[in-house]
Enzyme design. Structure first.
Site, PDB file in Angstrom:
ATOM      1  CG  HIS A  82      -6.576   8.314   5.548  1.00 46.61           C
ATOM      2  ND1 HIS A  82      -5.867   8.178   6.726  1.00 46.61           N
ATOM      3  CD2 HIS A  82      -5.954   6.159   5.221  1.00 46.61           C
ATOM      4  CE1 HIS A  82      -5.597   7.578   6.673  1.00 46.61           C
ATOM      5  NE2 HIS A  82      -5.927   5.655   5.746  1.00 46.61           N
ATOM      6  CG  HIS A 102      -7.409   1.996   6.042  1.00 48.49           C
ATOM      7  ND1 HIS A 102      -6.776   1.562   6.838  1.00 48.49           N
ATOM      8  CD2 HIS A 102      -6.396   2.865   5.169  1.00 48.49           C
ATOM      9  CE1 HIS A 102      -6.123   2.477   7.273  1.00 48.49           C
ATOM     10  NE2 HIS A 102      -5.922   2.666   6.238  1.00 48.49           N
ATOM     11  CD  GLU A 103      -6.144   3.687   2.017  1.00 46.44           C
ATOM     12  OE1 GLU A 103      -6.107   5.275   1.872  1.00 46.44           O
ATOM     13  OE2 GLU A 103      -5.954   2.782   2.549  1.00 46.44           O
ATOM     14  N   GLY A 136      -3.571   0.699  -0.664  1.00 48.00           N
ATOM     15  CA  GLY A 136      -4.255   2.055  -0.444  1.00 48.00           C
ATOM     16  C   GLY A 136      -3.681   3.126  -0.474  1.00 48.00           C
ATOM     17  CD  GLN A 165      -2.739   7.202   3.578  1.00 49.09           C
ATOM     18  OE1 GLN A 165      -3.417   6.692   2.570  1.00 49.09           O
ATOM     19  NE2 GLN A 165      -2.069   6.427   4.791  1.00 49.09           N
ATOM     20  CB  CYS A 174      -2.209   2.988   8.871  1.00 49.11           C
ATOM     21  SG  CYS A 174      -2.129   4.430   7.975  1.00 49.11           S
ATOM     22  CG  LEU A 175       0.807   2.676   3.040  1.00 47.09           C
ATOM     23  CD1 LEU A 175       1.647   3.678   1.902  1.00 47.09           C
ATOM     24  CD2 LEU A 175       1.681   1.807   3.371  1.00 47.09           C
TER      25      LEU A 175
HETATM   26 NI    NI Z   1      -3.786   4.486   6.861  1.00 46.12          NI
END
Ligand code: NI
Length: 192
Positions: free
Chosen positions: A161, A157-158, A65, A70, A115-116
């Site tokens: 953000h 999760h997304e 995701g 991000q 998480c990226l």
């Molecule tokens: Ni994330």
């Protein structure tokens, strides 16, 4: 959201797409509430390009995701994919814009997340087990579906953000935090 490396082999990425820089925790955009995607964006080449670039970035970064904030675009949209295995049906990279989610029932479950924007770490996070999702597609069509388990986790999760929230904020306790290599060695293998 990031997962273990094993899941990353199934990525296919569009060729013309560009890999975008993923901003990391500490960048103020990650703590902002993102703006709704404007009506004129739907179906536009701008949104198509953003989707292609985000899908490629997610694939190359071995994520499942990636939310627009991000990649420093403070818009309410994210892309996600489900690699699929024996239990889970695969979902190809999909864009959800202006999403709304609500829990179905009160059941929650803990699961490992990464998480990226917080590279190298994993932590246990409680999430609703089942959710109802309403959103707009790339072309602006209304979509509505029920997600559970891993798919529900990725979407929650997304979605976070878009609200300026990261998974660390959701952890019941920081005591489960682990570096990815140690997590793979001591926790993932212990579970197998
Ligand atoms: Ni994330």
């Amino acid at each position: 959201m990031a997962v273990a490396r094993a899941a990353a082999d199934m990525v296919s990425t569009p060729d013309e797409a560009q890999k975008l820089e993923v901003i990391r925790l500490g960048h103020p955009i990650l703590r902002q509430v993102a703006d709704p995607v404007p009506e004129e964006y739907f179906g536009s080449s701008r949104l198509h390009d953003l989707f292609r670039n985000m899908a490629r970035t997610m694939g190359e970064e071995e994520g499942v995701g990636l939310a627009a904030p991000q990649v420093a675009e403070a818009l309410r949209l994210f892309v996600y994919r489900i690699p699929g295995d024996g239990e889970m049906a695969a979902v190809e990279p999909t864009l959800l814009a202006n999403p709304e989610i609500r829990a179905i029932g009160s059941e929650a479950e803990e699961g490992w997340e990464g998480c990226l924007s917080i590279p190298g770490l994993r932590g246990l996070v409680p999430r609703h087990k089942r959710i109802k999702v309403r959103a707009r597609s790339l072309e602006g069509q209304s979509v509505s579906f029920t997600a559970d388990s891993f798919q529900a986790r990725v979407i929650q999760h997304e979605f976070d953000h878009l609200e300026g929230v990261v998974y660390l904020d959701r952890m019941t306790s920081p005591s489960s935090l682990a570096f990815e290599k140690e997590w793979e060695r001591y926790i993932l293998r212990a579970d197998e």
